[in-house]
Design a protein around this motif. Structure first.
Motif, short mmCIF file in Angstrom:
data_model
loop_
_atom_site.label_atom_id
_atom_site.label_comp_id
_atom_site.label_asym_id
_atom_site.label_seq_id
_atom_site.Cartn_x
_atom_site.Cartn_y
_atom_site.Cartn_z
N TYR A 114 0.84 -1.20 0.00
CA TYR A 114 0.00 0.00 0.00
C TYR A 114 0.87 1.24 0.00
O TYR A 114 1.98 1.24 0.55
CB TYR A 114 -0.90 0.03 1.25
CG TYR A 114 -1.82 -1.15 1.41
CD1 TYR A 114 -3.15 -1.09 0.99
CD2 TYR A 114 -1.37 -2.32 2.02
CE1 TYR A 114 -4.01 -2.17 1.17
CE2 TYR A 114 -2.22 -3.41 2.19
CZ TYR A 114 -3.54 -3.33 1.76
OH TYR A 114 -4.37 -4.39 1.93
N LYS A 121 -5.50 5.88 -0.95
CA LYS A 121 -6.57 4.89 -0.93
C LYS A 121 -6.12 3.62 -0.20
O LYS A 121 -4.94 3.36 -0.03
CB LYS A 121 -6.97 4.55 -2.37
CG LYS A 121 -7.56 5.73 -3.13
CD LYS A 121 -7.93 5.32 -4.54
CE LYS A 121 -8.52 6.49 -5.32
NZ LYS A 121 -8.87 6.12 -6.71
N PHE A 122 -7.09 2.84 0.21
CA PHE A 122 -6.80 1.59 0.90
C PHE A 122 -6.77 0.41 -0.07
O PHE A 122 -6.97 -0.74 0.32
CB PHE A 122 -7.84 1.34 2.00
CG PHE A 122 -7.75 2.33 3.13
CD1 PHE A 122 -6.76 2.22 4.09
CD2 PHE A 122 -8.64 3.39 3.20
CE1 PHE A 122 -6.67 3.14 5.13
CE2 PHE A 122 -8.55 4.31 4.24
CZ PHE A 122 -7.57 4.19 5.20
N VAL A 123 -6.51 0.70 -1.31
CA VAL A 123 -6.41 -0.34 -2.34
C VAL A 123 -4.92 -0.65 -2.56
O VAL A 123 -4.14 0.25 -2.88
CB VAL A 123 -7.04 0.13 -3.66
CG1 VAL A 123 -6.91 -0.96 -4.72
CG2 VAL A 123 -8.52 0.48 -3.45
N SER A 134 -9.38 -7.48 3.38
CA SER A 134 -10.54 -7.29 4.24
C SER A 134 -10.64 -5.81 4.60
O SER A 134 -9.62 -5.14 4.83
CB SER A 134 -10.40 -8.12 5.52
OG SER A 134 -11.40 -7.76 6.46
N ASP A 135 -11.84 -5.29 4.63
CA ASP A 135 -12.03 -3.88 4.99
C ASP A 135 -11.53 -3.61 6.40
O ASP A 135 -11.18 -2.47 6.73
CB ASP A 135 -13.51 -3.51 4.89
CG ASP A 135 -14.00 -3.49 3.45
OD1 ASP A 135 -13.14 -3.40 2.55
OD2 ASP A 135 -15.22 -3.58 3.23
N ARG A 136 -11.50 -4.65 7.24
CA ARG A 136 -11.05 -4.46 8.61
C ARG A 136 -9.56 -4.19 8.71
O ARG A 136 -9.05 -3.75 9.73
CB ARG A 136 -11.43 -5.69 9.45
CG ARG A 136 -12.93 -5.79 9.71
CD ARG A 136 -13.29 -7.12 10.34
NE ARG A 136 -13.13 -8.22 9.38
CZ ARG A 136 -13.39 -9.50 9.68
NH1 ARG A 136 -13.81 -9.82 10.90
NH2 ARG A 136 -13.23 -10.43 8.77
N ASP A 137 -8.82 -4.45 7.59
CA ASP A 137 -7.39 -4.14 7.59
C ASP A 137 -7.13 -2.65 7.51
O ASP A 137 -6.05 -2.17 7.87
CB ASP A 137 -6.70 -4.81 6.38
CG ASP A 137 -6.84 -6.32 6.41
OD1 ASP A 137 -7.04 -6.87 7.51
OD2 ASP A 137 -6.74 -6.94 5.33
N ASN A 138 -8.12 -1.89 7.03
CA ASN A 138 -7.89 -0.47 6.74
C ASN A 138 -7.47 0.34 7.97
O ASN A 138 -6.67 1.27 7.88
CB ASN A 138 -9.14 0.15 6.13
CG ASN A 138 -9.46 -0.44 4.76
OD1 ASN A 138 -8.65 -1.18 4.20
ND2 ASN A 138 -10.63 -0.12 4.23
N LYS A 139 -8.02 -0.02 9.14
CA LYS A 139 -7.70 0.77 10.33
C LYS A 139 -6.23 0.60 10.72
O LYS A 139 -5.61 1.52 11.25
CB LYS A 139 -8.62 0.40 11.50
CG LYS A 139 -8.44 -1.00 12.05
CD LYS A 139 -9.36 -1.21 13.26
CE LYS A 139 -9.16 -2.60 13.87
NZ LYS A 139 -10.03 -2.79 15.06
#
Length: 462
Positions: A114, A121-123, A134-139
């Protein structure tokens, strides 16, 4: 750091680096900020491998190394910049000597890369084949980005040299910009790097009598770069060639992208045919610096000021002024570099420059004239930016030598120009001299491919 469920139902968590180091021989998940990348290379087996160093808030000073193994160079992590973030899943903690490192196993491990800057972005811009996001990785990614704002990993090292400070055989670190990467032999790649400074001049060891049979090369690569590529290079400061030297391992230098500032570690320098060459070793490493790195911004600022000043395009080492053994009739014309000349937009033009005459053919003054009595010489000129051939012919030769001096006088003049001592067996150390050059073409069809250079309006004072 936190627990979460994986898609196959197994509980796992991101460990802090300091906690992971106590989990020897266990599979763990890590997320960290990249500070250093090893040169990708072919392993002793069939795999390709590289080493990446990462840090987090628990181990910001020393961090930990991650060893990657993959079936090809393309499947290794292609980090775009130091400070980017890597997410590692199911990697194994291993003891290595007195320390601990991380092993990425291509059979079951996975990764994602990243951008490290806050607000990105979180992509991920690269993922391995087995990675599942996983969206939970974003934090966790957001937390590391915020942490690096006040704990930015050190990129530029105080022990790094600039090109103007390099020495032969010295192993050191270098911060520079990669301008071009190309294959010069089967499987051998060459980097062209630059930092805006001039490499120091070196002694020339070739014999003048051998110049016709074994001429001093104009470049280290067998085939010169095209004009289109040269026109993309800076015209001030040395463009250094860098190769893998005698390293027997296949290095993945093709993964380095042109336009990136790079912090190379553990490289050395050689002089080949009077030209500097950087040499990558098997233990060399590098970091890709972010565009806003303080060191690179300072280097660009200094170079911009130098390039903008019309009187500041002389080599660093000729200051305050070149040797007075030559004089020109165009004292009001600003100096240009040889790279300025090579990339000039017009085929026919006139220039004034400061150069060293590193070779001359024929080598002995008794042969400087044709049987008809006309001067005909080829001089090899160099400055920190390039090396070219320039011809001295007919009336320009008469102007250059001040008429038709005796052979004994011409030998003294030649020796002063080329830095020849009392015998040609010793290395030459040519002085910096000023001269005027004009470009011309010998083929009206292939204009750019047939450009030649001739010395004019220049006098050798002796």
């Amino acid at each position: 750091m936190s627990n979460r469920k994986s898609d196959d139902g197994d509980d796992y968590k991101f460990l802090r680096i300091v906690d992971a180091m106590a989990s020897i021989n266990q599979k763990v998940n890590l997320i960290g900020v990249i500070t250093e990348i090893g040169i990708p290379k072919q392993s002793r087996g069939t795999d390709c491998c590289c080493t990446i160093k990462i840090v987090d808030e628990s181990n910001a000073s020393s961090g930990i190394s991650v060893n990657f193994f993959a079936a090809s160079f393309e499947k290794l992590p292609h980090v775009e910049s130091a400070g980017d973030i890597i997410q590692l899943v199911r990697v194994v903690m291993k003891c290595h000597g007195s320390g601990v490192n991380v092993v990425f196993d291509k059979k079951f491990s996975s990764f994602a890369l990243y951008e490290g800057s806050e607000g990105s972005k979180f992509v991920p811009y690269q993922v391995s084949a087995k990675f599942q996001a996983s969206d939970r990785d974003n934090k966790f990614i957001a937390g590391l980005r915020k942490w690096t704002l006040s704990n930015r990993p050190e990129t530029a090292s105080s022990d790094s040299l600039s090109l103007k400070e390099i020495k032969q055989g010295q192993q050191t670190n270098l911060i520079c910009k990669v301008l071009h990467v190309c294959e010069v032999k089967d499987g051998e790649l060459m980097l062209f790097v630059w930092d805006g400074t001039d490499v120091p001049p070196v002694n020339i060891h070739t014999k003048l009598d051998d110049e016709f049979e074994k001429p001093l090369p104009l470049q280290l690569e067998a085939t010169p770069l095209s004009r289109n590529i040269l026109c993309k290079f800076p015209t001030v400061g040395t463009v250094l060639r860098m190769t893998n030297g005698k390293c027997n391992e296949k290095l993945g230098l093709h993964l380095l992208k042109a336009g990136k500032w790079v912090h190379f570690r553990n490289i050395t320098f050689e002089v080949r045919s009077g030209l500097w060459c950087g040499v990558l070793l098997s233990k060399s490493k590098f970091s890709l610096l972010p565009d806003d790195d303080d060191y690179t911004l300072e280097r660009l600022r200094i170079n911009k000021e130098r390039a903008k000043c019309k009187w500041d395009r002389k080599p660093y080492t000729c200051f305050p002024w070149p040797s007075k053994i030559t004089d020109t009739d165009r004292q009001d014309v600003p100096f240009v570099t040889l790279m300025d000349i090579l990339t000039h937009p017009e085929v026919i033009a006139k220039f004034r420059c400061v150069v060293r005459v590193v070779a001359i053919a024929p080598g002995h003054p008794k042969d400087f004239k044709a049987p008809c009595g006309t001067y005909r010489l080829r001089l090899t000129l160099e400055d920190p930016t390039a090396r070219i051939h320039a011809y001295l012919y007919a009336e320009d030769g008469v102007k250059f030598f001040g008429g038709n001096p005796s052979i004994a006088t011409m030998i003294k003049m030649r020796n002063a120009l080329l830095g020849v001592e009392e015998t040609d067996k010793k290395p030459r150390n040519p002085p910096w001299v000023e001269c005027c050059l004009t470009s011309y073409n010998i083929d009206e069809i292939d204009l750019w491919g047939s450009i030649r250079y001739r010395i004019f309006d220049t006098t050798l004072l002796g």
